[in-house]
Design a protein around this motif. Sequence first.
Motif, PDB file in Angstrom:
ATOM      1  N   ASP A   1      -3.317   2.879  -7.186  1.00 41.53           N
ATOM      2  CA  ASP A   1      -3.823   3.330  -6.007  1.00 41.53           C
ATOM      3  C   ASP A   1      -4.301   2.418  -5.044  1.00 41.53           C
ATOM      4  O   ASP A   1      -4.127   2.481  -3.889  1.00 41.53           O
ATOM      5  CB  ASP A   1      -5.083   4.453  -6.335  1.00 41.53           C
ATOM      6  CG  ASP A   1      -4.669   5.660  -7.225  1.00 41.53           C
ATOM      7  OD1 ASP A   1      -3.410   5.938  -6.841  1.00 41.53           O
ATOM      8  OD2 ASP A   1      -5.298   6.202  -7.753  1.00 41.53           O
ATOM      9  N   LEU A   2      -4.951   1.350  -5.761  1.00 41.61           N
ATOM     10  CA  LEU A   2      -5.382   0.133  -4.971  1.00 41.61           C
ATOM     11  C   LEU A   2      -4.341  -0.598  -4.449  1.00 41.61           C
ATOM     12  O   LEU A   2      -4.016  -0.982  -3.195  1.00 41.61           O
ATOM     13  CB  LEU A   2      -6.160  -0.765  -6.051  1.00 41.61           C
ATOM     14  CG  LEU A   2      -6.897  -1.832  -5.255  1.00 41.61           C
ATOM     15  CD1 LEU A   2      -7.682  -1.518  -3.894  1.00 41.61           C
ATOM     16  CD2 LEU A   2      -7.497  -2.776  -5.881  1.00 41.61           C
TER      17      LEU A   2
ATOM     18  N   TYR B   1     -13.335   4.480  -8.432  1.00 40.15           N
ATOM     19  CA  TYR B   1     -12.638   5.284  -9.094  1.00 40.15           C
ATOM     20  C   TYR B   1     -11.167   5.323  -9.019  1.00 40.15           C
ATOM     21  O   TYR B   1     -10.488   6.372  -9.353  1.00 40.15           O
ATOM     22  CB  TYR B   1     -13.099   6.593  -8.437  1.00 40.15           C
ATOM     23  CG  TYR B   1     -14.687   6.908  -8.766  1.00 40.15           C
ATOM     24  CD1 TYR B   1     -15.544   6.993  -9.852  1.00 40.15           C
ATOM     25  CD2 TYR B   1     -15.583   6.653  -7.414  1.00 40.15           C
ATOM     26  CE1 TYR B   1     -16.606   7.237 -10.011  1.00 40.15           C
ATOM     27  CE2 TYR B   1     -17.073   6.820  -7.352  1.00 40.15           C
ATOM     28  CZ  TYR B   1     -17.484   6.990  -8.841  1.00 40.15           C
ATOM     29  OH  TYR B   1     -18.970   7.116  -8.958  1.00 40.15           O
ATOM     30  N   MET B   2     -10.524   4.331  -8.373  1.00 44.76           N
ATOM     31  CA  MET B   2      -9.240   4.315  -8.267  1.00 44.76           C
ATOM     32  C   MET B   2      -8.537   3.624  -9.462  1.00 44.76           C
ATOM     33  O   MET B   2      -8.950   2.824 -10.239  1.00 44.76           O
ATOM     34  CB  MET B   2      -8.697   3.444  -6.751  1.00 44.76           C
ATOM     35  CG  MET B   2      -9.226   3.967  -5.602  1.00 44.76           C
ATOM     36  SD  MET B   2      -8.524   2.744  -4.313  1.00 44.76           S
ATOM     37  CE  MET B   2      -9.013   3.823  -2.826  1.00 44.76           C
ATOM     38  N   ARG B   3      -7.132   4.071  -9.658  1.00 47.10           N
ATOM     39  CA  ARG B   3      -6.248   3.403 -10.611  1.00 47.10           C
ATOM     40  C   ARG B   3      -5.688   2.041 -10.021  1.00 47.10           C
ATOM     41  O   ARG B   3      -5.636   2.033  -8.804  1.00 47.10           O
ATOM     42  CB  ARG B   3      -5.260   4.315 -10.906  1.00 47.10           C
ATOM     43  CG  ARG B   3      -5.534   5.504 -11.701  1.00 47.10           C
ATOM     44  CD  ARG B   3      -4.430   6.548 -11.753  1.00 47.10           C
ATOM     45  NE  ARG B   3      -3.731   6.799 -10.638  1.00 47.10           N
ATOM     46  CZ  ARG B   3      -2.651   7.381 -10.732  1.00 47.10           C
ATOM     47  NH1 ARG B   3      -2.099   7.944 -11.581  1.00 47.10           N
ATOM     48  NH2 ARG B   3      -1.929   7.638  -9.430  1.00 47.10           N
TER      49      ARG B   3
ATOM     50  N   LYS C   1     -13.723  -2.926 -12.445  1.00 48.49           N
ATOM     51  CA  LYS C   1     -14.417  -1.675 -11.610  1.00 48.49           C
ATOM     52  C   LYS C   1     -15.491  -1.421 -12.497  1.00 48.49           C
ATOM     53  O   LYS C   1     -16.551  -0.880 -11.861  1.00 48.49           O
ATOM     54  CB  LYS C   1     -13.226  -0.292 -12.125  1.00 48.49           C
ATOM     55  CG  LYS C   1     -12.073  -0.316 -11.146  1.00 48.49           C
ATOM     56  CD  LYS C   1     -11.450   0.964 -11.142  1.00 48.49           C
ATOM     57  CE  LYS C   1     -11.016   1.436 -12.643  1.00 48.49           C
ATOM     58  NZ  LYS C   1     -10.494   2.722 -12.631  1.00 48.49           N
TER      59      LYS C   1
ATOM     60  N   THR D   1     -15.480   3.914  -3.162  1.00 39.67           N
ATOM     61  CA  THR D   1     -14.501   4.869  -3.637  1.00 39.67           C
ATOM     62  C   THR D   1     -13.428   4.018  -4.432  1.00 39.67           C
ATOM     63  O   THR D   1     -12.952   4.717  -5.440  1.00 39.67           O
ATOM     64  CB  THR D   1     -13.503   5.285  -2.209  1.00 39.67           C
ATOM     65  OG1 THR D   1     -13.097   4.368  -1.556  1.00 39.67           O
ATOM     66  CG2 THR D   1     -14.474   6.083  -1.738  1.00 39.67           C
ATOM     67  N   VAL D   2     -13.234   2.672  -4.218  1.00 40.58           N
ATOM     68  CA  VAL D   2     -12.234   2.044  -5.045  1.00 40.58           C
ATOM     69  C   VAL D   2     -12.576   1.825  -6.625  1.00 40.58           C
ATOM     70  O   VAL D   2     -11.834   1.733  -7.502  1.00 40.58           O
ATOM     71  CB  VAL D   2     -12.178   0.534  -4.731  1.00 40.58           C
ATOM     72  CG1 VAL D   2     -11.681   0.626  -3.302  1.00 40.58           C
ATOM     73  CG2 VAL D   2     -13.681  -0.218  -4.868  1.00 40.58           C
TER      74      VAL D   2
ATOM     75  N   TRP E   1      -8.269  -5.096 -14.201  1.00 33.56           N
ATOM     76  CA  TRP E   1      -8.658  -3.933 -13.216  1.00 33.56           C
ATOM     77  C   TRP E   1      -9.923  -3.074 -13.898  1.00 33.56           C
ATOM     78  O   TRP E   1     -10.927  -2.868 -13.328  1.00 33.56           O
ATOM     79  CB  TRP E   1      -7.630  -3.083 -12.881  1.00 33.56           C
ATOM     80  CG  TRP E   1      -8.166  -2.067 -11.464  1.00 33.56           C
ATOM     81  CD1 TRP E   1      -8.011  -0.773 -11.784  1.00 33.56           C
ATOM     82  CD2 TRP E   1      -9.081  -2.311 -10.346  1.00 33.56           C
ATOM     83  NE1 TRP E   1      -8.559  -0.011 -10.736  1.00 33.56           N
ATOM     84  CE2 TRP E   1      -9.273  -0.974 -10.029  1.00 33.56           C
ATOM     85  CE3 TRP E   1      -9.386  -3.347  -9.825  1.00 33.56           C
ATOM     86  CZ2 TRP E   1      -9.806  -0.769  -8.697  1.00 33.56           C
ATOM     87  CZ3 TRP E   1     -10.199  -3.378  -8.519  1.00 33.56           C
ATOM     88  CH2 TRP E   1     -10.414  -1.952  -8.230  1.00 33.56           C
TER      89      TRP E   1
ATOM     90  N   LYS F   1      -1.327   0.475  -3.543  1.00 38.36           N
ATOM     91  CA  LYS F   1      -0.930   1.262  -2.351  1.00 38.36           C
ATOM     92  C   LYS F   1      -1.445   0.879  -1.094  1.00 38.36           C
ATOM     93  O   LYS F   1      -0.757   0.939  -0.057  1.00 38.36           O
ATOM     94  CB  LYS F   1      -0.781   2.736  -2.704  1.00 38.36           C
ATOM     95  CG  LYS F   1       0.399   3.343  -3.609  1.00 38.36           C
ATOM     96  CD  LYS F   1       0.269   4.783  -3.669  1.00 38.36           C
ATOM     97  CE  LYS F   1       1.401   5.120  -4.539  1.00 38.36           C
ATOM     98  NZ  LYS F   1       1.423   6.648  -4.787  1.00 38.36           N
TER      99      LYS F   1
ATOM    100  N   ASN G   1     -14.391  -0.538   0.974  1.00 37.71           N
ATOM    101  CA  ASN G   1     -14.381   0.846   0.376  1.00 37.71           C
ATOM    102  C   ASN G   1     -14.706   0.784  -1.058  1.00 37.71           C
ATOM    103  O   ASN G   1     -14.526   1.566  -2.127  1.00 37.71           O
ATOM    104  CB  ASN G   1     -13.110   1.226   0.129  1.00 37.71           C
ATOM    105  CG  ASN G   1     -12.427   1.333   1.616  1.00 37.71           C
ATOM    106  OD1 ASN G   1     -12.394   2.328   2.267  1.00 37.71           O
ATOM    107  ND2 ASN G   1     -11.429   0.483   1.803  1.00 37.71           N
TER     108      ASN G   1
END
Length: 255
Positions: free
Chosen positions: A35-36, A30-32, A63, A27-28, A59, A38, A24
Amino acid sequence: MLFLDHTPELTETDMIIYRIIVKNMNTVVYMRIRDLAKITYCSTASIQRFCQKFDCAGWSEFKTRLKLYVANKNLNQEYPTDLDSGEVVRSIMETDTPDGRQKIDEVAKMLLTRKQVLWIGQGTSKILAEFGAVNYSSFVNLSLLIQNPIDNPIVDFDETATDELCLIVCSVSGENHIIIKYIDNFIKHKIPVVAITNNVTSTIAKMSQYTLTYFATQQMIESDNVTTQTPAMFLIEKLIRRASSLKQVEKDSKL
């Protein structure tokens, strides 16, 4: 590996995080971190340690570097034709760890209690399954490949057969819907199912009574999964040779 020019030492938890990120990537970025955590079912602390293995403070830095990597990859449109030899070797060496040997021994001992071992796979995994069936027949006992699960559905089993059968499933992703549907009948009849897969959190891995995993970075060409099967082939041969050795020990003890 990713934006590194080397392959870091990764634990099984790290590999779970890594696979989710690779699958992913768009999309990852843009994740906090929460979120990752989870979607990987891992703690934020585990993710932080993972990032540090990629030479990142945390992190946020990971990113940023991943965004640049994805942008450059999309720009170059490179096909994933190269292999990470370090990753392949490390996956092979994992079979010689105490945990790796224990898992292989457990499956090998179970196989010797079964008169008929069946193999199944789709795509390149079908070739691996055929390799397994041929080698198992040579080393241990007659073994068969299920050639076409779509044209050969199994509705029911004779009661005596359930105590003699075992199914070994080869699947890189562990998410092939044809295979999932096919093995469901084996599981309902309590026939042992062994998954040999690159994805320990996959549906097939979770459905199976036994799971042997290897680590290889997923590679795709459009919708085709072209992930290397080298670690899987080694794992299959290692399992078969171990079963053969145990069978010989059993024979010698009866003399």
